[in-house]
Design a protein around this motif. Structure first.
Motif, mmCIF file in Angstrom:
data_model
loop_
_atom_site.group_PDB
_atom_site.id
_atom_site.type_symbol
_atom_site.label_atom_id
_atom_site.label_comp_id
_atom_site.label_asym_id
_atom_site.label_seq_id
_atom_site.Cartn_x
_atom_site.Cartn_y
_atom_site.Cartn_z
ATOM 1 N N ILE A 64 -2.651 -12.310 1.222
ATOM 2 C CA ILE A 64 -3.436 -11.401 1.358
ATOM 3 C C ILE A 64 -2.917 -10.258 2.080
ATOM 4 C CG2 ILE A 64 -5.765 -10.733 2.891
ATOM 5 C CD1 ILE A 64 -6.618 -13.517 2.483
ATOM 6 N N VAL A 65 -1.919 -10.435 2.741
ATOM 7 C CA VAL A 65 -0.969 -9.247 3.263
ATOM 8 C C VAL A 65 -0.337 -8.605 2.264
ATOM 9 C CG1 VAL A 65 0.663 -8.868 4.832
ATOM 10 C CG2 VAL A 65 -1.072 -10.170 5.835
ATOM 11 N N GLY A 66 0.270 -9.525 1.372
ATOM 12 C CA GLY A 66 0.915 -9.073 0.347
ATOM 13 C C GLY A 66 0.074 -7.946 -0.392
ATOM 14 N N ASP A 67 -1.031 -8.663 -0.903
ATOM 15 C CA ASP A 67 -2.049 -7.924 -1.437
ATOM 16 C C ASP A 67 -2.519 -6.582 -1.084
ATOM 17 O OD1 ASP A 67 -1.872 -9.952 -3.431
ATOM 18 O OD2 ASP A 67 -3.920 -10.911 -3.136
ATOM 19 N N PHE A 68 -2.736 -6.670 0.202
ATOM 20 C CA PHE A 68 -3.231 -5.452 0.850
ATOM 21 C C PHE A 68 -1.955 -4.327 1.106
ATOM 22 C CE2 PHE A 68 -4.681 -3.446 5.108
ATOM 23 C CZ PHE A 68 -5.820 -3.177 4.723
ATOM 24 N N ALA A 69 -0.810 -4.735 1.143
ATOM 25 C CA ALA A 69 0.339 -3.809 1.233
ATOM 26 C C ALA A 69 0.309 -3.031 -0.057
ATOM 27 C CB ALA A 69 1.343 -4.638 1.624
ATOM 28 N N HIS A 70 0.094 -4.058 -1.265
ATOM 29 C CA HIS A 70 0.130 -3.423 -2.466
ATOM 30 C C HIS A 70 -1.077 -2.425 -2.683
ATOM 31 C CE1 HIS A 70 1.204 -3.146 -6.890
ATOM 32 N NE2 HIS A 70 -0.106 -3.340 -7.021
ATOM 33 N N LEU A 71 -2.198 -2.677 -2.237
ATOM 34 C CA LEU A 71 -3.223 -1.612 -2.251
ATOM 35 C C LEU A 71 -3.196 -0.472 -1.581
ATOM 36 C CD1 LEU A 71 -6.373 -1.302 -3.068
ATOM 37 C CD2 LEU A 71 -6.945 -2.542 -1.062
ATOM 38 N N LEU A 72 -2.632 -0.669 -0.427
ATOM 39 C CA LEU A 72 -2.062 0.626 0.552
ATOM 40 C C LEU A 72 -1.326 1.428 -0.130
ATOM 41 C CD1 LEU A 72 -2.508 -0.832 4.232
ATOM 42 C CD2 LEU A 72 -3.985 0.404 3.100
ATOM 43 N N ASP B 80 -3.866 -20.109 5.687
ATOM 44 C CA ASP B 80 -2.614 -20.537 4.737
ATOM 45 C C ASP B 80 -2.766 -19.452 3.893
ATOM 46 O OD1 ASP B 80 -2.190 -22.852 5.737
ATOM 47 O OD2 ASP B 80 -3.502 -24.027 4.209
ATOM 48 N N LEU B 81 -3.837 -18.369 3.640
ATOM 49 C CA LEU B 81 -3.714 -17.354 2.697
ATOM 50 C C LEU B 81 -3.114 -16.027 3.283
ATOM 51 C CD1 LEU B 81 -7.121 -17.863 0.823
ATOM 52 C CD2 LEU B 81 -4.740 -18.693 0.160
#
Length: 96
Positions: free
Chosen positions: A46-54, A41-42
């Motif tokens: 998590i993908v959004g946060d990861f994209a922001h980090l990258l 469900d996350l």
């Protein structure tokens, strides 16, 4: 009278090289990013946060590379200006 400013041009070149190297190393970490992620469900969060980090890491890479180039350019400018000033002051004689 103020003390003369002495710049160690090798040190300036080393700083510029370290900035550029760090930028390259950080950029290379993007190649190891996972292509697929399942976090239940996350996943979307998590993908959004990861994209922001990258994205932020990418901006950091670009800016570190630019800063390394600026440091190198400043060192070259200092060297050129210092040499020209020394030549002018010494009447073009080699004082070393």
């Amino acid at each position: 009278m103020a003390e003369p400013v002495k710049v160690d041009l090798d040190e300036v070149a080393d700083i510029a090289a370290k900035l550029k190297s760090a930028a390259g190393n950080l950029d290379a970490t993007g190649e190891t990013a996972p292509e697929w992620l399942d976090a239940g469900d996350l996943t979307e969060t998590i993908v959004g946060d990861f994209a922001h980090l990258l994205s932020n890491a990418g901006n950091l890479v670009v800016n570190m590379q630019a800063f390394g180039n600026t440091v190198a350019s400043a060192g070259n400018c200092y060297d050129t200006t210092d040499t020209a000033s020394a030549d002018s002051y010494s009447g073009g004689l080699d004082v070393n």
